[in-house]
Each structure stands twice: as C-alpha cells, then as structure tokens.
Design a protein around this motif. Structure first.
Motif, PDB file in Angstrom:
ATOM      1  N   GLN A 174      -4.594   3.953   7.289  1.00 51.23           N
ATOM      2  CA  GLN A 174      -5.604   3.094   7.887  1.00 51.23           C
ATOM      3  C   GLN A 174      -6.870   3.877   8.629  1.00 51.23           C
ATOM      4  OE1 GLN A 174      -2.391   2.345   7.885  1.00 51.23           O
ATOM      5  NE2 GLN A 174      -2.123   0.497   7.405  1.00 51.23           N
ATOM      6  N   GLN A 175      -6.232   4.683   9.641  1.00 48.65           N
ATOM      7  CA  GLN A 175      -7.199   5.241  10.464  1.00 48.65           C
ATOM      8  C   GLN A 175      -8.052   6.216   9.761  1.00 48.65           C
ATOM      9  OE1 GLN A 175      -3.745   4.960  10.915  1.00 48.65           O
ATOM     10  NE2 GLN A 175      -3.818   3.433  12.544  1.00 48.65           N
ATOM     11  N   THR A 176      -7.560   6.922   8.905  1.00 49.72           N
ATOM     12  CA  THR A 176      -8.175   7.954   7.882  1.00 49.72           C
ATOM     13  C   THR A 176      -9.389   7.198   7.281  1.00 49.72           C
ATOM     14  OG1 THR A 176      -6.288   9.417   7.547  1.00 49.72           O
ATOM     15  CG2 THR A 176      -8.052   9.529   5.933  1.00 49.72           C
ATOM     16  N   TRP A 177      -9.286   6.034   6.723  1.00 56.32           N
ATOM     17  CA  TRP A 177     -10.244   5.310   6.213  1.00 56.32           C
ATOM     18  C   TRP A 177     -11.285   4.799   7.527  1.00 56.32           C
ATOM     19  CZ3 TRP A 177     -13.200   4.246   2.334  1.00 56.32           C
ATOM     20  CH2 TRP A 177     -14.280   3.096   2.712  1.00 56.32           C
ATOM     21  N   ASP A 178     -10.684   4.559   8.597  1.00 59.84           N
ATOM     22  CA  ASP A 178     -11.697   3.843   9.529  1.00 59.84           C
ATOM     23  C   ASP A 178     -12.423   4.982  10.046  1.00 59.84           C
ATOM     24  OD1 ASP A 178     -10.359   1.326   9.553  1.00 59.84           O
ATOM     25  OD2 ASP A 178      -9.006   1.887  11.247  1.00 59.84           O
ATOM     26  N   ILE A 179     -11.755   6.248  10.165  1.00 59.50           N
ATOM     27  CA  ILE A 179     -12.626   7.346  10.596  1.00 59.50           C
ATOM     28  C   ILE A 179     -13.623   8.401   9.851  1.00 59.50           C
ATOM     29  CG2 ILE A 179     -12.528   9.695  12.069  1.00 59.50           C
ATOM     30  CD1 ILE A 179      -9.781   8.261  13.122  1.00 59.50           C
ATOM     31  N   LEU A 180     -12.959   8.700   8.554  1.00 57.23           N
ATOM     32  CA  LEU A 180     -13.599   9.205   7.519  1.00 57.23           C
ATOM     33  C   LEU A 180     -14.195   8.830   6.358  1.00 57.23           C
ATOM     34  CD1 LEU A 180     -10.914  12.244   7.675  1.00 57.23           C
ATOM     35  CD2 LEU A 180     -13.101  11.999   9.067  1.00 57.23           C
ATOM     36  N   GLN A 181     -13.648   7.227   6.239  1.00 55.77           N
ATOM     37  CA  GLN A 181     -13.986   6.573   5.168  1.00 55.77           C
ATOM     38  C   GLN A 181     -13.609   7.159   3.585  1.00 55.77           C
ATOM     39  OE1 GLN A 181     -16.658   6.765   7.695  1.00 55.77           O
ATOM     40  NE2 GLN A 181     -15.326   4.762   8.110  1.00 55.77           N
ATOM     41  N   ILE A 182     -12.432   7.764   3.627  1.00 58.08           N
ATOM     42  CA  ILE A 182     -11.426   8.361   2.785  1.00 58.08           C
ATOM     43  C   ILE A 182     -10.165   7.503   2.706  1.00 58.08           C
ATOM     44  CG2 ILE A 182     -10.365  10.407   1.787  1.00 58.08           C
ATOM     45  CD1 ILE A 182     -12.513  11.850   3.194  1.00 58.08           C
ATOM     46  N   ASN A 183      -9.890   7.081   1.510  1.00 61.05           N
ATOM     47  CA  ASN A 183      -8.515   6.488   1.256  1.00 61.05           C
ATOM     48  C   ASN A 183      -7.432   7.718   0.929  1.00 61.05           C
ATOM     49  OD1 ASN A 183      -8.799   3.730   1.628  1.00 61.05           O
ATOM     50  ND2 ASN A 183      -9.806   3.437  -0.245  1.00 61.05           N
ATOM     51  N   ASN A 184      -6.434   7.602   1.505  1.00 58.12           N
ATOM     52  CA  ASN A 184      -5.353   8.660   1.291  1.00 58.12           C
ATOM     53  C   ASN A 184      -4.734   8.355  -0.027  1.00 58.12           C
ATOM     54  OD1 ASN A 184      -5.654  10.127   3.560  1.00 58.12           O
ATOM     55  ND2 ASN A 184      -4.114   9.326   4.851  1.00 58.12           N
ATOM     56  N   ARG A 185      -4.120   8.994  -0.817  1.00 61.86           N
ATOM     57  CA  ARG A 185      -3.322   8.712  -2.134  1.00 61.86           C
ATOM     58  C   ARG A 185      -2.288   9.749  -2.416  1.00 61.86           C
ATOM     59  NH1 ARG A 185      -5.156  12.604  -5.152  1.00 61.86           N
ATOM     60  NH2 ARG A 185      -7.494  13.646  -4.827  1.00 61.86           N
ATOM     61  N   GLY A 186      -1.700   9.568  -3.533  1.00 62.49           N
ATOM     62  CA  GLY A 186      -0.599  10.098  -3.867  1.00 62.49           C
ATOM     63  C   GLY A 186      -0.887  11.677  -4.105  1.00 62.49           C
ATOM     64  N   GLY A 196       0.889  -1.029  -0.048  1.00 64.80           N
ATOM     65  CA  GLY A 196      -0.021  -0.056   0.033  1.00 64.80           C
ATOM     66  C   GLY A 196       0.729   1.263   0.079  1.00 64.80           C
ATOM     67  N   HIS A 197       2.073   1.214   0.070  1.00 61.40           N
ATOM     68  CA  HIS A 197       2.857   2.526   0.408  1.00 61.40           C
ATOM     69  C   HIS A 197       3.073   3.117  -0.936  1.00 61.40           C
ATOM     70  CE1 HIS A 197       6.833   4.757   0.684  1.00 61.40           C
ATOM     71  NE2 HIS A 197       6.478   4.737   1.795  1.00 61.40           N
ATOM     72  N   MET A 198       2.962   2.279  -2.108  1.00 60.57           N
ATOM     73  CA  MET A 198       3.166   3.109  -3.442  1.00 60.57           C
ATOM     74  C   MET A 198       1.957   3.948  -3.641  1.00 60.57           C
ATOM     75  SD  MET A 198       3.883   1.305  -7.046  1.00 60.57           S
ATOM     76  CE  MET A 198       5.188   0.627  -6.462  1.00 60.57           C
ATOM     77  N   TYR A 199       1.015   3.620  -3.146  1.00 64.67           N
ATOM     78  CA  TYR A 199      -0.486   4.528  -3.416  1.00 64.67           C
ATOM     79  C   TYR A 199      -0.420   5.661  -2.778  1.00 64.67           C
ATOM     80  CZ  TYR A 199      -5.446   4.973  -3.953  1.00 64.67           C
ATOM     81  OH  TYR A 199      -6.866   5.280  -4.604  1.00 64.67           O
ATOM     82  N   LEU A 200       0.500   5.890  -1.881  1.00 64.06           N
ATOM     83  CA  LEU A 200       0.520   7.131  -1.156  1.00 64.06           C
ATOM     84  C   LEU A 200       1.287   8.049  -1.722  1.00 64.06           C
ATOM     85  CD1 LEU A 200       0.569   6.016   2.662  1.00 64.06           C
ATOM     86  CD2 LEU A 200      -1.495   6.585   1.032  1.00 64.06           C
ATOM     87  N   ASN A 201       2.132   7.769  -2.702  1.00 65.22           N
ATOM     88  CA  ASN A 201       3.275   8.421  -3.633  1.00 65.22           C
ATOM     89  C   ASN A 201       2.741   8.863  -4.772  1.00 65.22           C
ATOM     90  OD1 ASN A 201       5.133   8.726  -1.475  1.00 65.22           O
ATOM     91  ND2 ASN A 201       5.459   6.693  -1.814  1.00 65.22           N
ATOM     92  N   GLY A 202       2.879   9.674  -5.540  1.00 64.24           N
ATOM     93  CA  GLY A 202       2.687  10.065  -6.855  1.00 64.24           C
ATOM     94  C   GLY A 202       1.611  11.244  -6.872  1.00 64.24           C
TER      95      GLY A 202
END
Length: 426
Positions: free
Chosen positions: A227-239, A162-168
């Motif tokens: 993970q916590q951003t999804w649990d609390i806000l139902q939003i997936n972080n991304r790059g 999942g780390h790559m999804y947070l970059n770019g």
C-alpha cells in the motif's frame, strides 16, 4: 523438548488469560484463534454438534486412516481445548448453550452474517444472556458491505485481500501461497481483537462488545509495504517470481539452488551494493568471478542502481554456477561473514532439526495417550517472562468433556446429562 502428562487440557494457572472462559463455535477462520487464547491460559470449550465439527473431516489423517479423531488438521487447530456436544438446532440445545454463555467471557463464532441468530449465537441474543461476554464474529468479508454474504475459502481470502497478487510471475499470473495464509491471518487478527476486547471491559463498565473480524481485511493488512509503495510511488507491487520487488520494481533474482537445497541471497547475493567488493573478492578467490574483478564492474556494482537485462543475466549466471556446487549452510556462513544478506531455505525436516529452534526449546512433545504415541508440535509464538505460553495437550475427542462441563461446571445431575443424551441434545 519436554514430555507432558496425559491430562487434557493441561492446567495453565499462570497464563495471562487464566480465569477466562472461551466458547468456540468456529470453523477454520476461528479455531486457531481459540487455541492461541487457550495457550495463554483461557479455558476453551469447543462446542460441537453431536456428529462432530465439520473440520474433523479435514485431511490429512494419521496413518491415512480417515476418522473424526484422526484428522491432523483437527489435532493442530484444537489442541488443548475441551469438547462438548450440543445441538444448537434444537431449542433445548440453545437453552443449554446459553447456560454456558452465562458463565463465559467470550464466544467465537464464524456464521455467515445474519445467520448466527438461528443457533442463538448472535450478538444481540448473547448480550441478553451475558452482557459482559465478548462476541467475536469472524467472517469472510465482515458483517456489512455488499460482499458480506458471499462464500469464501482461504484461496478466495488470499485473492480478494490482495495477497495473491504479490505472488507468482507476470508470465504465469498470481498464485496462492501453499499454506493457508488467509485463515492464519484472520485467526491471528481475531485473537488480538479478542484479547483487546477482554481488556477493554474494565474501561467499559464491565460490558462486553462485538468484535467484527473480516478475512479479506485481515489479508489486506498483511501486504508488507504494497500500500505504501502505491501511496509514495504510484506503483503497484506484483508477483516477482524468484526475484524481489524493490521500490515497486521487479528486482533481480535472489533464490538460487545449492548442492543440497536452496539459498535466499538478497541483492544478487550481495553483488549489488556496499558488500559487492567483498563478494567479488570471494568469487575471485575461487576463480569464479569472471569479468567482475574489473574496475568497471567493481564501480558499477558498488552503487545501488537498476541493472540492465544483460547485466542481470550475467550476474545470475555467475551466481547459479557458484551456488550449485556448494552446500547451503557453507554458503550462508561465508556470505554472512562478508556482511552479505544470505539465508538457507529450510525444508520442513530441517526446521524441526534446526539448532536455533532447539536451543530455544521451541518444539514440544505432545502425548496422545489414546493411541500410545507422542508427537512434536510447534511451540510458543510468544515468550512471556512472567505469564508464559503453554501447550495444553492433544485435541479433544468428540464430547470428551460433556460430563465435566455439564456436570461440574453447570451443576447438572448425572441423570439430567443422561436425559440430554437420550433426547439427542448432546
């Protein structure tokens, strides 16, 4: 920095793991783990085939001269270890290896699940040889599950963890961090797991245990607050590219080019939030605030609220023009004096020359007496007041410690060691 003597490995009797012996059979997923344990005092023996560990061919190479003793990767990941050769493909080699295991505290191996048995390094076999030995198996996906036998490299670990999804950026898609983060993370997690398992032997009747470490899971544990951003806000972080994810949403840009490099300036350089007034004053003092001095903008920026696209564009333009004509250290010094979160983006050379790291004696000089050179190496990842970390010298040459280990440690006579060499066991 301080000079070191030429013995390899350097002694470390006051380390927290002094007295422990680690056998290292690992590839990229475990060599740093073993090195860290050695820098805490453990006697780490790298067990290699007669032709040398495969990672000796990993570039780049010293003076661009490819060879099994000149890999900079090998130097970095295996510094301070001992090296013995042992052909685990032969029965005699496995028997010799098991004699080493009988006196070891831990074995680190990175074979694909189910294949360590071929070299006699599987947990069940090793438990029969030495029930107190901790066996650390570091693999791509762990010992179980449908993906356990799939191949993977660092980029695959970064992608599947999942780390790559947070970059770019959303326009260009996910990207891998340039340095091998998946390998680094799994090595660090494995080092922690090894130390815990060694400590736990005292509560387990002196019995060792199997430590199962997954590169994918290690990366999934290094996801900041995704993970916590999804649990609390139902939003997936991304790059977010040159911006930053804030509460699961892409925030404004925070990387700006200075006259001599780059600066990281959070909160639009402090123009958004409690420090905005001081930052507007700074811009006003230099005549570069533009419309931000108006009561509207001062009130608008003092409250942390999402900015519209045209507002972001205006602020980014002001920040770009302001930063581009000034040196990054000058920018950071003044911004921090005004309580804004700025930091310089250092190049590799600037990190080596950094005053803060120098003041803490972070860098160490390592003597490579074989080539008559001394090199700067990274220093302590931890500073322990009573049981310190210590750099243990250069990486070993192939089979450099065969006589020491097989002779002094196992008690083999010189003729026996010579026979093992003639029969291509070592």
């Amino acid at each position: 920095m301080s000079d070191r003597d030429d013995s390899v490995p350097l002694p470390h009797p006051d380390g927290p793991l002094s007295g422990y012996r680690i056998l290292d059979l690992a590839d990229e997923k475990g060599q740093l783990c073993a090195r860290l344990l050695g820098e805490l005092g453990a006697d780490v023996i790298k067990v290699e085939p007669r032709t040398g560990d495969r990672t000796r061919s990993n570039g780049p190479f010293f003076r661009d001269e490819e060879g099994r003793e000149s890999s900079l990767y090998w130097w970095a990941m295996n510094a301070g270890k001992r090296s013995v050769t042992c052909e685990l493909r032969s029965e005699a080699g496995r028997d010799l290896f098991h004699r080493l295991v009988a006196g070891a505290d831990a074995v680190i191996e990175t074979s694909a699940p189910g294949t360590a048995k071929d070299s006699g390094a599987d947990p069940r076999t090793l438990a029969k040889v030495n029930r107190s030995a901790v066996v650390v198996s570091i693999t791509n996906y762990g010992q179980t599950g449908p993906a356990r036998n799939l191949p993977a490299t660092d980029i695959v670990g970064s992608a599947t963890g999942g780390h790559m999804y947070l970059n770019g950026t959303k326009e260009r898609g996910p990207v891998r961090t340039a340095a091998p983060q998946a390998y680094a993370q799994v090595n660090l997690q494995a080092a922690v797991g090894t130390a815990i398992a060694l400590y736990a032997r005292g509560a387990n009747g002196g019995l060792g245990q199997h430590v199962d470490v997954s590169m994918q899971e290690s990366m999934a544990n290094a996801m900041d607050n995704a993970q916590q951003t999804w649990d609390i806000l139902q939003i997936n972080n991304r790059g977010p590219g040159s911006g930053r994810m804030v509460s699961g949403r892409e925030g404004p840009r925070y990387i700006y080019e200075a006259a001599d490099g780059w600066v990281a300036a959070l909160g639009m350089g402090g123009l958004v939030g409690p420090s905005s007034g001081a930052m507007i004053d700074w811009l006003d003092e230099t005549g570069e605030a533009g419309p931000l001095t108006s009561p509207h903008w001062r009130e608008r920026l003092a409250v942390v609220q999402p900015l519209e696209e045209d507002e972001q564009k205006l602020l980014v333009g002001i920040m770009e023009r302001f930063c581009r004509t000034r040196r990054k250290d000058d920018l950071v010094r003044e911004a921090q004096a005004r309580n804004a979160g700025w930091a310089p983006v250092y190049s590799p050379r600037e990190i080596v020359e950094n005053d803060q790291l120098a003041a803490r004696d972070y860098w160490v000089q390592v003597r490579h007496e074989d080539i008559g050179e001394t090199f700067v190496y990274p220093g302590a990842p931890w500073k322990l007041s009573s049981t310190p970390w210590r750099q243990r010298g250069r990486a070993p040459h192939l089979g450099e410690h065969n006589e020491d280990v097989y002779g002094d440690l196992l008690g083999l006579e010189p003729g026996e060691v010579a026979k093992l060499r003639r029969t291509m066991v070592i």
